[in-house]
Design a protein around this motif. Sequence first.
Motif, PDB file in Angstrom:
ATOM      1  N   ALA A  64       0.651  -1.141  -0.059  1.00  0.00           N
ATOM      2  CA  ALA A  64      -0.023   0.048  -0.089  1.00  0.00           C
ATOM      3  C   ALA A  64       0.854   1.301  -0.054  1.00  0.00           C
ATOM      4  O   ALA A  64       2.037   1.282   0.422  1.00  0.00           O
TER       5      ALA A  64
ATOM      6  N   ASN B 271      -3.743   6.065   1.965  1.00  0.00           N
ATOM      7  CA  ASN B 271      -5.450   5.867   1.861  1.00  0.00           C
ATOM      8  C   ASN B 271      -6.070   7.355   2.407  1.00  0.00           C
ATOM      9  O   ASN B 271      -5.252   7.835   3.078  1.00  0.00           O
TER      10      ASN B 271
ATOM     11  N   ASP C 133     -11.755   8.625   6.608  1.00  0.00           N
ATOM     12  CA  ASP C 133     -13.347   8.444   6.389  1.00  0.00           C
ATOM     13  C   ASP C 133     -14.010   9.434   6.663  1.00  0.00           C
ATOM     14  O   ASP C 133     -15.199   9.304   6.470  1.00  0.00           O
TER      15      ASP C 133
ATOM     16  N   ASP D 299     -14.903   6.342  -1.952  1.00  0.00           N
ATOM     17  CA  ASP D 299     -15.019   5.148  -1.188  1.00  0.00           C
ATOM     18  C   ASP D 299     -14.235   5.603   0.167  1.00  0.00           C
ATOM     19  O   ASP D 299     -13.267   6.070   0.305  1.00  0.00           O
TER      20      ASP D 299
ATOM     21  N   GLY E  31     -11.859   5.853   3.049  1.00  0.00           N
ATOM     22  CA  GLY E  31     -10.598   5.178   3.358  1.00  0.00           C
ATOM     23  C   GLY E  31     -10.081   4.739   1.886  1.00  0.00           C
ATOM     24  O   GLY E  31      -9.200   3.936   1.952  1.00  0.00           O
TER      25      GLY E  31
ATOM     26  N   ALA F 186      -8.015   3.461  -1.513  1.00  0.00           N
ATOM     27  CA  ALA F 186      -7.002   3.212  -1.625  1.00  0.00           C
ATOM     28  C   ALA F 186      -6.242   4.277  -2.811  1.00  0.00           C
ATOM     29  O   ALA F 186      -6.488   3.760  -3.903  1.00  0.00           O
TER      30      ALA F 186
ATOM     31  N   GLU G  39      -0.201   3.340  -4.353  1.00  0.00           N
ATOM     32  CA  GLU G  39       0.420   2.231  -3.974  1.00  0.00           C
ATOM     33  C   GLU G  39       1.932   2.361  -4.209  1.00  0.00           C
ATOM     34  O   GLU G  39       2.305   3.182  -5.272  1.00  0.00           O
TER      35      GLU G  39
ATOM     36  N   THR H 234      -1.509   2.431   5.979  1.00  0.00           N
ATOM     37  CA  THR H 234      -1.755   0.996   6.649  1.00  0.00           C
ATOM     38  C   THR H 234      -0.914   0.223   5.678  1.00  0.00           C
ATOM     39  O   THR H 234      -0.622   0.534   4.330  1.00  0.00           O
TER      40      THR H 234
ATOM     41  N   GLU I 193      -1.715  -2.871   4.754  1.00  0.00           N
ATOM     42  CA  GLU I 193      -2.982  -3.736   4.336  1.00  0.00           C
ATOM     43  C   GLU I 193      -3.157  -3.123   2.845  1.00  0.00           C
ATOM     44  O   GLU I 193      -3.699  -2.104   2.678  1.00  0.00           O
TER      45      GLU I 193
ATOM     46  N   ASP J 243      -5.784  -2.587   0.156  1.00  0.00           N
ATOM     47  CA  ASP J 243      -7.239  -2.692   0.101  1.00  0.00           C
ATOM     48  C   ASP J 243      -7.707  -3.260  -1.411  1.00  0.00           C
ATOM     49  O   ASP J 243      -8.047  -1.998  -2.038  1.00  0.00           O
TER      50      ASP J 243
ATOM     51  N   ALA K  64     -10.496  -4.352  -2.322  1.00  0.00           N
ATOM     52  CA  ALA K  64     -11.847  -3.967  -2.780  1.00  0.00           C
ATOM     53  C   ALA K  64     -11.733  -2.431  -3.340  1.00  0.00           C
ATOM     54  O   ALA K  64     -12.609  -2.006  -3.952  1.00  0.00           O
ATOM     55  N   SER K  65     -11.148  -1.653  -2.582  1.00  0.00           N
ATOM     56  CA  SER K  65     -10.949  -0.195  -2.773  1.00  0.00           C
ATOM     57  C   SER K  65     -10.510   0.077  -4.242  1.00  0.00           C
ATOM     58  O   SER K  65     -11.070   0.834  -4.978  1.00  0.00           O
TER      59      SER K  65
END
Length: 326
Positions: A118, A121, A124, A227, A229, A231, A234, A294, A296, A298, A300-301
């Motif tokens: 990542a 991001n 929220d 969305d 958060g 993404a 990267e 993060t 991680e 994402d 899905a994002s």
Amino acid sequence: MSRSPARTARRGLAAALVLALPLALGACGGGESTDEGAGGATEITVGVIPIVDVAPIYLGVEKGFFKAEGLDVDLELAQGGAAIIPAVATGRYQFGFSNTTSLLLAQTQDLPVKVVTAGVNATDDPAADMAGVLVRADSDITSPKDLEGKKVAVNTLKNISTTTTNELVRQDGGDPTKIEYVELAFPEIGPAIEKGDVDAGQVVEPFLTIGTQGGMTDLGSNFVAADPGLAVAEYFTSTDYADSDADTVAAFTRAMNESLDYAQQHPDEVKKILPTYTDIDGSVLAELNTPQWTSEIDAASIQRLADLSKADGLFAKDPDADALLP
């Protein structure tokens, strides 16, 4: 810190560089292996942008996370993520930072890039994000829907800024196809709004805080609208380098993940390191919104951005987000 001071790369339009990339690949060939530096460390060059988003890698170098993995890191500055893609794909840089939409565009053009971890991001909170759409305080534009029929500045046409701004307008009941987008560099967008050359502009930090401190109104975050958060970007390498230097890629990913998590947990240190590679004024630095970091990815994002970009007609063929990811 890095082996040498960050160097400013050649300027150019990011979108044009992405379109010209197949020619660059034909001329330059595949990726190159890294060299061994002092003490047996592996020398790598990472292409980054002088913005808040890449603070974690500067922190990671300063804290010795990369050194602990046997990596000697040289950070090279470029104007934008799309400009970094050719340098990574042709082996000039071993790794790079780029926004998700530019990487998806590269993937649809069969360019040899691969995400390794990542990058950054969105938050929220649409009212406390690192991205927003600015208008003058006396503007008759009071909500995203009002951008219909208006001239809106973005840093790159047909990319993440336009796609996410379209979604912001769409969710407010407006028709984004009626927006006239104008391409301007981020530092030029605020002054263009003030002069009336454009009606609004999509910006990221520190330009968002500079604008609001100057009295402009923020209509909300286009990134969060797309969305929560989101993404946004990267870190990536070339597929050739991922195959030929898998151990170095794994080491870089471990160090980068540690850096991302550290930055998220130490926002005060993020603000302390920003002046080492940017020219952010102290008053702006104190108030700017930091993004989320993060380790991680994402997926899905990233797929959400792929779907929005496809709906906007950005791709010549359907992107394969799974093929882009590790």
